[in-house]
Scaffold this motif. Structure first.
Motif, PDB file in Angstrom:
ATOM      1  N   GLU A  34      51.267  29.007  80.027  1.00  0.00           N
ATOM      2  CA  GLU A  34      50.724  27.742  79.912  1.00  0.00           C
ATOM      3  C   GLU A  34      47.952  28.075  79.421  1.00  0.00           C
ATOM      4  OE1 GLU A  34      49.237  22.984  80.784  1.00  0.00           O
ATOM      5  OE2 GLU A  34      49.421  24.340  82.816  1.00  0.00           O
ATOM      6  N   LEU A  35      47.707  27.850  78.739  1.00  0.00           N
ATOM      7  CA  LEU A  35      46.347  28.668  79.042  1.00  0.00           C
ATOM      8  C   LEU A  35      45.810  27.987  80.380  1.00  0.00           C
ATOM      9  CD1 LEU A  35      46.381  28.909  75.563  1.00  0.00           C
ATOM     10  CD2 LEU A  35      46.758  30.657  76.776  1.00  0.00           C
ATOM     11  N   GLU A  36      44.992  28.455  80.280  1.00  0.00           N
ATOM     12  CA  GLU A  36      44.014  28.353  81.209  1.00  0.00           C
ATOM     13  C   GLU A  36      43.041  27.444  81.079  1.00  0.00           C
ATOM     14  OE1 GLU A  36      42.716  28.354  85.804  1.00  0.00           O
ATOM     15  OE2 GLU A  36      44.086  29.481  84.190  1.00  0.00           O
ATOM     16  N   PRO A  37      42.674  26.954  80.480  1.00  0.00           N
ATOM     17  CA  PRO A  37      41.448  25.288  79.992  1.00  0.00           C
ATOM     18  C   PRO A  37      42.702  24.335  79.897  1.00  0.00           C
ATOM     19  CG  PRO A  37      40.712  27.329  78.153  1.00  0.00           C
ATOM     20  CD  PRO A  37      41.998  27.943  78.531  1.00  0.00           C
ATOM     21  N   LEU A  38      43.752  24.426  79.445  1.00  0.00           N
ATOM     22  CA  LEU A  38      44.766  23.368  79.461  1.00  0.00           C
ATOM     23  C   LEU A  38      45.595  23.006  80.777  1.00  0.00           C
ATOM     24  CD1 LEU A  38      47.320  24.787  76.274  1.00  0.00           C
ATOM     25  CD2 LEU A  38      46.264  22.550  76.736  1.00  0.00           C
ATOM     26  N   LYS A  39      45.317  24.269  82.075  1.00  0.00           N
ATOM     27  CA  LYS A  39      46.211  24.122  83.004  1.00  0.00           C
ATOM     28  C   LYS A  39      44.715  23.033  83.948  1.00  0.00           C
ATOM     29  CE  LYS A  39      47.115  26.302  87.025  1.00  0.00           C
ATOM     30  NZ  LYS A  39      47.636  27.656  88.314  1.00  0.00           N
ATOM     31  N   ALA A  44      42.236  18.148  85.899  1.00  0.00           N
ATOM     32  CA  ALA A  44      41.363  17.022  86.698  1.00  0.00           C
ATOM     33  C   ALA A  44      41.743  15.797  85.826  1.00  0.00           C
ATOM     34  CB  ALA A  44      40.057  18.000  84.643  1.00  0.00           C
ATOM     35  N   THR A  45      42.803  15.779  85.354  1.00  0.00           N
ATOM     36  CA  THR A  45      43.315  14.228  84.657  1.00  0.00           C
ATOM     37  C   THR A  45      44.225  14.238  85.420  1.00  0.00           C
ATOM     38  OG1 THR A  45      43.232  15.108  82.327  1.00  0.00           O
ATOM     39  CG2 THR A  45      44.862  13.167  82.715  1.00  0.00           C
ATOM     40  N   ALA A  46      44.990  14.697  85.937  1.00  0.00           N
ATOM     41  CA  ALA A  46      45.900  14.447  86.736  1.00  0.00           C
ATOM     42  C   ALA A  46      45.903  13.380  87.992  1.00  0.00           C
ATOM     43  CB  ALA A  46      46.663  15.765  88.317  1.00  0.00           C
ATOM     44  N   ASN A  47      44.182  12.530  88.004  1.00  0.00           N
ATOM     45  CA  ASN A  47      43.615  11.833  89.582  1.00  0.00           C
ATOM     46  C   ASN A  47      43.368   9.998  88.405  1.00  0.00           C
ATOM     47  OD1 ASN A  47      44.798  13.005  91.989  1.00  0.00           O
ATOM     48  ND2 ASN A  47      42.819  13.921  92.079  1.00  0.00           N
ATOM     49  N   ALA A  51      46.977   8.514  83.370  1.00  0.00           N
ATOM     50  CA  ALA A  51      47.396   9.454  83.995  1.00  0.00           C
ATOM     51  C   ALA A  51      48.802  10.045  83.043  1.00  0.00           C
ATOM     52  CB  ALA A  51      47.456  10.419  85.483  1.00  0.00           C
ATOM     53  N   PHE A  52      49.534   9.625  82.899  1.00  0.00           N
ATOM     54  CA  PHE A  52      50.856   9.195  81.753  1.00  0.00           C
ATOM     55  C   PHE A  52      50.553   9.154  80.827  1.00  0.00           C
ATOM     56  CE2 PHE A  52      50.063   4.761  83.847  1.00  0.00           C
ATOM     57  CZ  PHE A  52      49.958   4.305  82.768  1.00  0.00           C
ATOM     58  N   PHE A  53      49.263   8.893  80.632  1.00  0.00           N
ATOM     59  CA  PHE A  53      48.907   8.853  78.508  1.00  0.00           C
ATOM     60  C   PHE A  53      49.523  10.406  78.255  1.00  0.00           C
ATOM     61  CE2 PHE A  53      46.627   4.699  78.369  1.00  0.00           C
ATOM     62  CZ  PHE A  53      47.956   3.910  79.305  1.00  0.00           C
ATOM     63  N   THR A  82      42.560  12.364  77.466  1.00  0.00           N
ATOM     64  CA  THR A  82      41.552  12.690  77.677  1.00  0.00           C
ATOM     65  C   THR A  82      41.462  14.290  76.981  1.00  0.00           C
ATOM     66  OG1 THR A  82      43.064  13.569  79.219  1.00  0.00           O
ATOM     67  CG2 THR A  82      41.254  11.860  80.104  1.00  0.00           C
ATOM     68  N   GLY A  83      42.396  14.395  75.498  1.00  0.00           N
ATOM     69  CA  GLY A  83      41.946  15.708  75.089  1.00  0.00           C
ATOM     70  C   GLY A  83      43.214  16.823  75.145  1.00  0.00           C
ATOM     71  N   TYR A  84      44.549  16.150  76.140  1.00  0.00           N
ATOM     72  CA  TYR A  84      45.078  17.647  76.387  1.00  0.00           C
ATOM     73  C   TYR A  84      45.795  18.867  75.233  1.00  0.00           C
ATOM     74  CZ  TYR A  84      49.349  20.925  78.499  1.00  0.00           C
ATOM     75  OH  TYR A  84      49.773  21.322  78.078  1.00  0.00           O
ATOM     76  N   SER A  85      46.233  17.731  74.588  1.00  0.00           N
ATOM     77  CA  SER A  85      46.826  17.820  73.039  1.00  0.00           C
ATOM     78  C   SER A  85      46.398  18.583  71.524  1.00  0.00           C
ATOM     79  CB  SER A  85      47.812  16.721  72.957  1.00  0.00           C
ATOM     80  OG  SER A  85      47.017  15.446  72.152  1.00  0.00           O
ATOM     81  N   LEU A  86      44.751  17.212  72.086  1.00  0.00           N
ATOM     82  CA  LEU A  86      44.307  17.777  71.330  1.00  0.00           C
ATOM     83  C   LEU A  86      43.051  18.984  71.466  1.00  0.00           C
ATOM     84  CD1 LEU A  86      41.661  17.253  69.153  1.00  0.00           C
ATOM     85  CD2 LEU A  86      40.159  16.127  71.145  1.00  0.00           C
TER      86      LEU A  86
END
Length: 238
Positions: A34-39, A44-47, A51-53, A82-86
């Motif tokens: 996993e690339l660092e920006p994605l991690k 950042a989204t976990a809380n 977040a399950f979205f 929040t844009g993970y897939s984006l």
């Protein structure tokens, strides 16, 4: 002997659907690559209360591979959160690639925006704060947009999945791919309705109807994969 075989099948299915196995897949094959920006964005989204979205990381890994196989350059995303897939798509497509990203909630998108900017890929993204159907209909008013997209990803309101599909099948080129997320709806699609929580029943039913309709659509080839919350991969053939 027959009962033993059935018990073995049930036991194997339990293992294959277990949290331990999912954790194993993430820790062995996904997180190390996993690339660092994605991690950073995922953490950042976990809380976030919803977040399950977010797109499952292992589903994201598959999406990135499909984008590379397609040599995708022009994509569209319906539902951003929040844009993970984006961010994943923006990191994968070429530097002059473009993503049309549509979501009604800019506040959620802005959680991921600093990570998108830090990764240097904001210029690839055209974020549109809107309901998706009007945007898709507007695109279809331009004949040059029809068949111009290489790839589409949908992770939005399940009740409109078929409406999105009818528009995206025209926007995505022949040979292009559309992926729909959450098509197993937490596994509830396979359970009797009376054991499904009431608040999940409407979208469960919408998902069941969508899965049936898309499985019968002659314009596409499909693969329904039990990755994350279920993804349906559609390749346009006509």
């Amino acid at each position: 002997m027959e009962n033993t075989s059935k018990q073995s099948i049930v036991a194997n299915n339990v293992i294959l659907q277990s949290e331990d196995l999912y954790k194993y897949i993430l820790e062995t094959s996904v997180y190390p690559r996993e690339l660092e920006p994605l991690k950073e964005l995922r953490n950042a989204t976990a809380n976030h209360p919803t977040a399950f979205f977010g797109t499952a990381p292992n589903a994201g890994q598959l999406i990135a591979m499909i984008l590379k196989i397609l040599n995708a350059k022009k994509t569209i995303e319906v539902g951003v959160f929040t844009g993970y897939s984006l961010l994943l798509s923006a990191l994968t497509i070429p530097n002059d690639g473009k993503i049309t990203a549509i979501d009604v909630n800019r506040l959620a998108y802005e959680i991921g925006l600093p990570f998108i900017k830090k990764a240097g890929v904001e210029h690839k993204i055209d974020f549109i704060e809107s309901q998706a159907l009007p945007v898709l209909d507007k695109l279809l008013e331009d004949p040059e947009e029809e068949g111009s997209f290489d790839f589409a990803f949908v992770d939005a309101d399940k009740g409109n999945y078929w409406n999105y599909h009818e528009r995206l099948i025209k926007l995505v080129k022949i040979g292009g791919v559309i992926i729909f997320d959450n098509t197993l709806w937490g596994g509830f699609v396979a359970l009797p309705e009376d054991v499904v929580p009431v608040y999940k029943r409407e979208w469960r039913q919408s998902t069941i109807l969508f899965n049936k309709k898309i499985s019968e659509d002659p314009r596409i080839e499909i693969s329904h994969a039990s990755i994350g919350d279920g993804i349906t991969i559609c390749r346009r053939v006509c």
